[in-house]
Enzyme design. Sequence first.
Site, mmCIF file in Angstrom:
data_model
loop_
_atom_site.group_PDB
_atom_site.id
_atom_site.type_symbol
_atom_site.label_atom_id
_atom_site.label_comp_id
_atom_site.label_asym_id
_atom_site.label_seq_id
_atom_site.Cartn_x
_atom_site.Cartn_y
_atom_site.Cartn_z
ATOM 1 C CG ASP A 133 -38.324 2.214 -7.473
ATOM 2 O OD1 ASP A 133 -37.258 2.297 -6.833
ATOM 3 O OD2 ASP A 133 -38.349 2.042 -8.702
ATOM 4 N NE ARG B 58 -39.647 -2.466 -13.407
ATOM 5 C CZ ARG B 58 -38.767 -1.652 -12.773
ATOM 6 N NH1 ARG B 58 -37.479 -1.707 -13.065
ATOM 7 N NH2 ARG B 58 -39.194 -0.789 -11.880
#
Length: 523
Positions: free
Chosen positions: A437, A158
């Site tokens: 996150d 990613r």
Amino acid sequence: MLELTVPAEGRAKEVLTPEALAFIEELHDKFDARRRELLAARAARQAEFDKGALPDFVEETKDIREGDWKVAAIPDDLLDRRVEITGPVDRKMIINALNSGAKVFMADFEDASAPHWENMIEGQVNFIDLWQSDLSFEDPKTGKQYALNKERAVLKIRPRGWHLPEAHVLKGGEPISGSLFDFGMYMFHSGQPSLDGGSGPYFYLPKLESRHEAALWNDVIDYTEERLGLPKGCTKATILIETIPAAFEMDEILYALKAHIVGLNCGRWDYIFSTIKRLGKNADFLTPDRSVMVMGSDFLAAYSKRLIQTCHRRGAHAMGGMAAQIPVKGDEAANLAAFDKVRADKEREASWGHDGTWVAHPAMVSTALEVFDRLMPQPNQHDKSPSDEIAAADLLKMHEGPRTEAGLRENIRVGVQYIEAWLAGRGAVPLYNLMEDAATAEISRVQIWQWLHFSAELDDGRKVDEDLVLTCLDDEMAKLKKDGADRPYLDPAIALFRDMSLADECAEFLTLPAYEWVVANGG
């Protein structure tokens, strides 16, 4: 030419070769102006939302939504993705995740990594080593050795989202795109080696808000394959549907990338963040406590079900969302409760028709696998979809529930401590038995911003105002500082969280000013 603001030293020289930098410059010159135009289009659309406009299905693309088409064939090693694990790109994490028993590991340069220069370069070095079968690690503190198993997860990368810069690489004195840097460096160094290793260059692409942003990625991929001499169509991507505008263009996003796309994913935490940010000035979308907004009902359930329906109609995977729970040491009851929450969440996803799911910790892989093995014995379930008719109104149905001081305080604790860790260089942070996150910190600060904007009423009748927020902030921070430990990043984190929560306007991303702080302080 590109200008590096820090010298290429040590193994960074293997990444920042003249040839690789020349390729990154090509990507910048060819695509960056278009990227900036699309970011400007986001801002223009936000102005319309602020005036009361709502997301809706696009009339001009009705033929795409109603057409009979499918995405390109899915590679064999991506047909079964029943459990995926995610995490940052540090060496130990990569080895543990690839060995975890999950089908796929999403190595994250974005929300689970703080974009300190060393972190970004180390990730690229690690993948060069991985595809050269030279990835191992010795923990300097314990002496423990880490090596890859023969059987391991499929790797997906990613890169950073379109909005994030790479401030250590300049063109004309301006930072280049972090997304083009991450993607381009991986493709240049590891694209062909990943094919030689029996897999391919596979990606998760984040934070898209429109079919136009998907089309830009498609053009970047096409150009890269041709420029690097890679087989046409070998690059495969899964798109995270983690913004509310994108939820109304899922067919169009699949269509724009149909030669390269293999699925969509429910990026649930960023989706909540996006919904508050984009619609935060509309009183109809005043949110309850974050804990109330669960995937089994209202706008989140509608989004999950429509994603399954859309993907399966097009021959693509419909991936479920993150289970952020981690094992709880020293509290067996809490530990069992964490595993029960993961099991229940995955049973919902598998029964609705998702083809796989995410976990944040290796210990949760077996629990999620058990559920999908039991409810989805075949590699995927493209023939299964919810029967619900999902309309625009369903995608906009806000959860009902209380707003509490406890919810306010939780936002403060989690938001500040996450930013503190991020400024220090860690993007995946265990807090209160969850692996957090950047999305969680984003939810925390935009929800406080929204409650302040509307002087929202708590369940005890009090209004949320600046005095209440600052009182709770001071109290929670005093508790954090009580042990007297040296925490050099705490005060900057407090200031950033406070200023963004109290601002007149809701800022796009906290990671942008946070990144400015990191760069200014040598990160």
